[in-house]
Write a protein that holds these residues in place. Structure first.
Motif, PDB file in Angstrom:
ATOM      1  N   UNK A  98       0.832  -1.211   0.000  1.00  0.00           N
ATOM      2  CA  UNK A  98       0.000   0.000   0.000  1.00  0.00           C
ATOM      3  C   UNK A  98       0.862   1.254   0.000  1.00  0.00           C
ATOM      4  N   UNK A  99       1.925   1.265   0.792  1.00  0.00           N
ATOM      5  CA  UNK A  99       2.809   2.424   0.838  1.00  0.00           C
ATOM      6  C   UNK A  99       3.534   2.612  -0.491  1.00  0.00           C
ATOM      7  N   UNK A 100       3.947   1.514  -1.118  1.00  0.00           N
ATOM      8  CA  UNK A 100       4.605   1.596  -2.420  1.00  0.00           C
ATOM      9  C   UNK A 100       3.650   2.152  -3.468  1.00  0.00           C
ATOM     10  N   UNK A 101       2.431   1.669  -3.442  1.00  0.00           N
ATOM     11  CA  UNK A 101       1.413   2.154  -4.386  1.00  0.00           C
ATOM     12  C   UNK A 101       1.178   3.654  -4.165  1.00  0.00           C
ATOM     13  N   UNK A 102       1.049   4.072  -2.915  1.00  0.00           N
ATOM     14  CA  UNK A 102       0.817   5.484  -2.601  1.00  0.00           C
ATOM     15  C   UNK A 102       1.990   6.364  -3.025  1.00  0.00           C
ATOM     16  N   UNK A 103       3.192   5.790  -3.045  1.00  0.00           N
ATOM     17  CA  UNK A 103       4.383   6.533  -3.458  1.00  0.00           C
ATOM     18  C   UNK A 103       4.556   6.553  -4.975  1.00  0.00           C
ATOM     19  N   UNK A 104       3.621   5.919  -5.702  1.00  0.00           N
ATOM     20  CA  UNK A 104       3.673   5.945  -7.152  1.00  0.00           C
ATOM     21  C   UNK A 104       4.513   4.853  -7.791  1.00  0.00           C
ATOM     22  N   UNK A 105       4.811   3.810  -7.027  1.00  0.00           N
ATOM     23  CA  UNK A 105       5.584   2.704  -7.600  1.00  0.00           C
ATOM     24  C   UNK A 105       4.724   1.936  -8.605  1.00  0.00           C
ATOM     25  N   UNK A 106       5.337   1.511  -9.693  1.00  0.00           N
ATOM     26  CA  UNK A 106       4.636   0.739 -10.718  1.00  0.00           C
ATOM     27  C   UNK A 106       4.903  -0.756 -10.586  1.00  0.00           C
ATOM     28  N   UNK A 107       6.097  -1.092 -10.077  1.00  0.00           N
ATOM     29  CA  UNK A 107       6.465  -2.503  -9.951  1.00  0.00           C
ATOM     30  C   UNK A 107       7.266  -2.706  -8.668  1.00  0.00           C
ATOM     31  N   UNK A 108       7.016  -3.857  -8.056  1.00  0.00           N
ATOM     32  CA  UNK A 108       7.765  -4.277  -6.879  1.00  0.00           C
ATOM     33  C   UNK A 108       8.521  -5.551  -7.230  1.00  0.00           C
ATOM     34  N   UNK A 109       9.694  -5.696  -6.652  1.00  0.00           N
ATOM     35  CA  UNK A 109      10.520  -6.875  -6.892  1.00  0.00           C
ATOM     36  C   UNK A 109      10.988  -7.457  -5.564  1.00  0.00           C
ATOM     37  N   UNK A 110      11.300  -8.735  -5.581  1.00  0.00           N
ATOM     38  CA  UNK A 110      11.966  -9.387  -4.464  1.00  0.00           C
ATOM     39  C   UNK A 110      12.680 -10.615  -4.983  1.00  0.00           C
ATOM     40  N   UNK A 111      13.642 -11.075  -4.216  1.00  0.00           N
ATOM     41  CA  UNK A 111      14.281 -12.359  -4.481  1.00  0.00           C
ATOM     42  C   UNK A 111      14.193 -13.173  -3.218  1.00  0.00           C
ATOM     43  N   UNK A 112      13.921 -14.455  -3.401  1.00  0.00           N
ATOM     44  CA  UNK A 112      13.822 -15.340  -2.244  1.00  0.00           C
ATOM     45  C   UNK A 112      14.492 -16.662  -2.558  1.00  0.00           C
TER      46      UNK A 112
END
Length: 154
Positions: A98-112
């Motif tokens: 939600x915070x990323x979306x509110x900050x205008x992020x278009x894509x999120x990434x992670x590695x696991x």
């Protein structure tokens, strides 16, 4: 700059949440240095689900991320073992997204690490595998384990 007590809270979770077999945990200096870089953020969750735990003992989990332009990478995500299976990881990941979306992020990434049980949580929130890094992690026994790169489009 991150308050010292928040760094203490992050490290209290870190030492219990990451199995030492894979070397995934960061040390205090690595976390502190990462937080000095612009566009790096963190979030905490208390044992009661609140965003501002009273102390290290009541801190149940944290995330650490960094962003560039309209993309953000989840660097670390952890819930201490004694607080798992209570929905706290779900709440923390929901807040991160939600915070990323509110900050205008278009894509999120992670590695696991392949086989990491947190993969179920990431999938539940819409993260999709986009690549594999064979042999990225090495266990203390010498076993090589793949890293799974994942993406969530917002």
């Amino acid at each position: 700059m991150v308050p010292v007590d928040d760094l203490d809270r992050i490290m209290a979770v870190m030492i219990t949440a990451f199995p030492p077999d894979y070397g995934e945990a960061w040390n205090r200096r690595q976390v502190g240095d990462a937080l000095l870089i612009g566009r790096t953020r963190y979030g905490l969750i208390g044992a009661d689900g609140g965003e501002h735990p009273e102390d290290a003992e009541t801190t149940a989990g944290f995330f650490l991320s960094r962003s560039i332009f309209d993309e953000e990478e989840l660097l670390l995500f952890a819930v201490a073992p004694q607080y798992r299976r209570r929905g706290l990881g779900d709440s923390l990941l929901t807040r991160f997204i939600a915070q990323a979306r509110a900050a205008g992020m278009a894509r999120l990434f992670l590695e696991m690490r392949e086989g990491n049980p947190a993969g179920n949580l990431y999938s539940k929130h819409g993260f999709q595998p986009i690549g594999i890094r064979p042999g990225y992690y090495r266990s203390t026994s010498g076993e090589r384990i793949a890293a799974i790169s994942q993406e969530l489009r917002l």
